[in-house]
Design a protein around this motif. Structure first.
Motif, mmCIF file in Angstrom:
data_model
loop_
_atom_site.group_PDB
_atom_site.id
_atom_site.type_symbol
_atom_site.label_atom_id
_atom_site.label_comp_id
_atom_site.label_asym_id
_atom_site.label_seq_id
_atom_site.Cartn_x
_atom_site.Cartn_y
_atom_site.Cartn_z
ATOM 1 N N ARG A 229 -49.669 -2.777 -17.707
ATOM 2 C CA ARG A 229 -49.330 -4.329 -18.013
ATOM 3 C C ARG A 229 -48.677 -4.081 -19.467
ATOM 4 O O ARG A 229 -47.510 -4.816 -19.771
ATOM 5 C CB ARG A 229 -50.393 -5.206 -17.882
ATOM 6 N N ILE A 230 -49.539 -3.565 -20.033
ATOM 7 C CA ILE A 230 -49.003 -3.630 -21.826
ATOM 8 C C ILE A 230 -47.478 -2.694 -21.634
ATOM 9 O O ILE A 230 -46.988 -3.051 -22.513
ATOM 10 C CB ILE A 230 -50.029 -2.693 -22.583
ATOM 11 N N LYS A 231 -47.430 -1.783 -20.997
ATOM 12 C CA LYS A 231 -46.193 -0.940 -21.126
ATOM 13 C C LYS A 231 -45.290 -1.788 -20.318
ATOM 14 O O LYS A 231 -44.086 -1.706 -21.039
ATOM 15 C CB LYS A 231 -46.564 0.445 -20.179
ATOM 16 N N LYS A 232 -45.435 -2.473 -19.570
ATOM 17 C CA LYS A 232 -44.344 -3.402 -18.686
ATOM 18 C C LYS A 232 -43.941 -4.545 -19.718
ATOM 19 O O LYS A 232 -42.881 -4.856 -19.804
ATOM 20 C CB LYS A 232 -44.971 -3.954 -17.439
ATOM 21 N N ALA A 233 -44.944 -4.981 -20.209
ATOM 22 C CA ALA A 233 -44.771 -6.279 -21.367
ATOM 23 C C ALA A 233 -43.914 -5.630 -22.553
ATOM 24 O O ALA A 233 -42.951 -6.237 -22.897
ATOM 25 C CB ALA A 233 -45.896 -6.508 -21.922
ATOM 26 N N GLU A 234 -44.028 -4.376 -22.870
ATOM 27 C CA GLU A 234 -43.103 -3.865 -24.062
ATOM 28 C C GLU A 234 -41.959 -3.576 -23.633
ATOM 29 O O GLU A 234 -41.068 -3.810 -24.350
ATOM 30 C CB GLU A 234 -43.981 -2.484 -24.333
ATOM 31 N N THR A 235 -41.749 -2.961 -22.525
ATOM 32 C CA THR A 235 -40.469 -2.698 -21.846
ATOM 33 C C THR A 235 -39.702 -4.081 -21.613
ATOM 34 O O THR A 235 -38.395 -4.311 -22.157
ATOM 35 C CB THR A 235 -40.583 -2.149 -20.543
ATOM 36 N N GLU A 236 -40.099 -5.115 -21.178
ATOM 37 C CA GLU A 236 -39.687 -6.361 -21.011
ATOM 38 C C GLU A 236 -39.263 -7.055 -22.278
ATOM 39 O O GLU A 236 -38.322 -7.564 -22.443
ATOM 40 C CB GLU A 236 -40.626 -7.644 -20.272
ATOM 41 N N ALA A 237 -40.246 -6.889 -23.399
ATOM 42 C CA ALA A 237 -39.804 -7.194 -24.640
ATOM 43 C C ALA A 237 -38.618 -6.504 -25.379
ATOM 44 O O ALA A 237 -37.814 -7.313 -25.774
ATOM 45 C CB ALA A 237 -41.057 -7.189 -25.586
ATOM 46 N N LYS A 238 -38.423 -5.257 -25.006
ATOM 47 C CA LYS A 238 -37.386 -4.409 -25.510
ATOM 48 C C LYS A 238 -36.179 -4.915 -24.906
ATOM 49 O O LYS A 238 -35.314 -5.274 -25.366
ATOM 50 C CB LYS A 238 -37.599 -3.008 -25.335
ATOM 51 N N GLU A 239 -36.303 -5.226 -23.674
ATOM 52 C CA GLU A 239 -35.218 -5.623 -22.851
ATOM 53 C C GLU A 239 -34.714 -7.066 -23.475
ATOM 54 O O GLU A 239 -33.466 -7.570 -23.490
ATOM 55 C CB GLU A 239 -35.449 -5.759 -21.308
ATOM 56 N N ARG A 240 -35.585 -8.027 -23.609
ATOM 57 C CA ARG A 240 -35.251 -9.400 -24.096
ATOM 58 C C ARG A 240 -34.580 -9.324 -25.417
ATOM 59 O O ARG A 240 -33.770 -10.117 -25.695
ATOM 60 C CB ARG A 240 -36.515 -10.067 -24.184
ATOM 61 N N ILE A 241 -35.150 -8.540 -26.317
ATOM 62 C CA ILE A 241 -34.749 -8.137 -27.571
ATOM 63 C C ILE A 241 -33.155 -7.868 -27.614
ATOM 64 O O ILE A 241 -32.272 -8.112 -28.178
ATOM 65 C CB ILE A 241 -35.586 -7.201 -28.579
ATOM 66 N N GLU A 242 -32.751 -6.745 -26.793
ATOM 67 C CA GLU A 242 -31.674 -6.309 -26.529
ATOM 68 C C GLU A 242 -30.736 -7.199 -25.794
ATOM 69 O O GLU A 242 -29.653 -7.491 -26.730
ATOM 70 C CB GLU A 242 -31.581 -5.087 -25.559
#
Length: 103
Positions: free
Chosen positions: A8-21
């Motif tokens: 879940r943390i990994k998924k949240a990090e990935t989603e956060a990176k996508e949102r930032i981009e």
């Protein structure tokens, strides 16, 4: 359970990176749109300023022509007045010249 939490943390990090981009892309698009609008507005304002300057130049030319016409009219009146006065004295001048020649 720990594995699920890590996933879940990994998924949240990935989603956060996508949102930032995505946010960066949107910010760039907004900045480009703002720049294009600013350039368009600048061009319009410059065009308006040039038109206003041209109108002011034309108005100044019209005013200068009017002043020149007024001065020319005044000079014509004065010249006509001087001509009339000279005509009045023409007879006297002829008599004076004739007396001077005959004396």
């Amino acid at each position: 359970m720990i594995l699920e939490s890590l996933q879940r943390i990994k998924k949240a990090e990935t989603e956060a990176k996508e949102r930032i981009e995505k946010a960066k892309g949107e910010a760039i698009a907004v900045a480009e749109t703002a720049r294009a609008q600013a350039e368009k507005l600048l061009v319009e304002r410059m065009r308006d300023a040039q038109r206003q300057a041209e109108r002011m130049r034309e108005d100044a030319g019209d005013e200068a022509r009017k002043v020149c016409q007024d001065i020319a009219s005044e000079w014509k009146r004065e010249i006509e007045q001087l001509r009339k006065e000279a005509q009045k004295n023409l007879g006297k001048a002829k008599k004076f010249i004739l007396r001077s020649l005959l004396s």
